[in-house]
Design a protein around this motif. Sequence first.
Motif, mmCIF file in Angstrom:
data_model
loop_
_atom_site.group_PDB
_atom_site.id
_atom_site.type_symbol
_atom_site.label_atom_id
_atom_site.label_comp_id
_atom_site.label_asym_id
_atom_site.label_seq_id
_atom_site.Cartn_x
_atom_site.Cartn_y
_atom_site.Cartn_z
ATOM 1 N N LYS A 5 27.174 -17.942 3.071
ATOM 2 C CA LYS A 5 27.494 -19.335 2.747
ATOM 3 C C LYS A 5 26.237 -20.202 2.733
ATOM 4 N N TYR A 6 25.412 -20.073 3.769
ATOM 5 C CA TYR A 6 24.214 -20.898 3.856
ATOM 6 C C TYR A 6 23.126 -20.410 2.903
ATOM 7 N N LEU A 7 23.103 -19.117 2.622
ATOM 8 C CA LEU A 7 22.161 -18.599 1.632
ATOM 9 C C LEU A 7 22.463 -19.185 0.259
ATOM 10 N N ASN A 8 23.742 -19.223 -0.106
ATOM 11 C CA ASN A 8 24.131 -19.783 -1.401
ATOM 12 C C ASN A 8 23.789 -21.261 -1.494
ATOM 13 N N GLN A 9 23.995 -21.992 -0.381
ATOM 14 C CA GLN A 9 23.649 -23.413 -0.382
ATOM 15 C C GLN A 9 22.149 -23.612 -0.559
ATOM 16 N N LEU A 10 21.372 -22.760 0.119
ATOM 17 C CA LEU A 10 19.913 -22.877 0.023
ATOM 18 C C LEU A 10 19.433 -22.579 -1.390
ATOM 19 N N THR A 11 19.887 -21.474 -1.979
ATOM 20 C CA THR A 11 19.424 -21.116 -3.317
ATOM 21 C C THR A 11 19.837 -22.171 -4.342
ATOM 22 N N GLY A 12 20.995 -22.787 -4.112
ATOM 23 C CA GLY A 12 21.418 -23.876 -4.990
ATOM 24 C C GLY A 12 20.441 -25.045 -4.954
ATOM 25 N N GLU A 13 19.856 -25.305 -3.775
ATOM 26 C CA GLU A 13 18.866 -26.364 -3.647
ATOM 27 C C GLU A 13 17.520 -25.935 -4.238
ATOM 28 N N LEU A 14 17.143 -24.680 -3.996
ATOM 29 C CA LEU A 14 15.843 -24.199 -4.464
ATOM 30 C C LEU A 14 15.736 -24.212 -5.987
ATOM 31 N N LYS A 15 16.845 -23.925 -6.669
ATOM 32 C CA LYS A 15 16.771 -23.885 -8.126
ATOM 33 C C LYS A 15 16.599 -25.288 -8.732
#
Length: 266
Positions: free
Chosen positions: A162-172
């Motif tokens: 869940k938190y990995l997906n949130q992070l990658t969403g921000e990084l992109k």
Amino acid sequence: MGKKNVVSIEDRIPKLKQERKKKANRRLIFYLSIFFLLISIIVYLQSPLSYVRTIDVSGNSFVKDEEIIEASSIGEKTNIWSVNASEISRAVNDNPVIQQSDVNRKLPWTIEISVSEFDHVGYMKQDEHYFPVLGDGNVLENLQQSSVDGNAPLLLGFSDEKYLNQLTGELKKLPESVLQLISEIHWNPSDENQHKILLYMNDGYMVDGTIRDLAEKMRVYPSIVSQLGSESKGIIHIGAGVYFEEFNAESEEDSDNQESTNEHEQ
């Protein structure tokens, strides 16, 4: 009165017959040309001359050409005119790595498939191997690497998808120039804040922040660093407010002395 030239019907008949014969011949040649053209088209469509001989794939770096060709279902005996570009595009797009694809015919027997992949925004490490992570959080486990290319950070400690997906969403959302400044991102959750992360930057700074609104806050990172002295290194906090905490030089010195003492003792 002047003498009039009179042409008899008998004299005109041969000319009329000749003109009619020419018109009939031209009409016959026209119909024969159409006939042979249609026959040629039918023969071409039914012969191997209309089969797809070449499939050109471009724009891919993570997905192999063979995977894209297999997804397209184009075989050795596929007629180039029977290729449905929209259906092939949908089939190719089923690959989670591929964001979009375009399919075009290039006569006489080539199909061009141009794809665009999701950008990778980081790497995950497992058993001394590194795996690219896409902007949608998808980890490309079939593309293990022995090292990272430095264009995206290493993501460590993200045991919760869940938190990995949130992070990658921000990084992109980050500009590439800022993304390349990040060396590592550690998930550092606390009881009060599960979104806490710690960033190690390539220029020697550390950033203490959260996953929430990371892209927006990190956009100003270059301007923050430009206001700090080149000799100053420390932690930049980008939580509720932005402030800089310099590394404790005295503690670092004590640590160095301790290491030196240990070395002498050994």
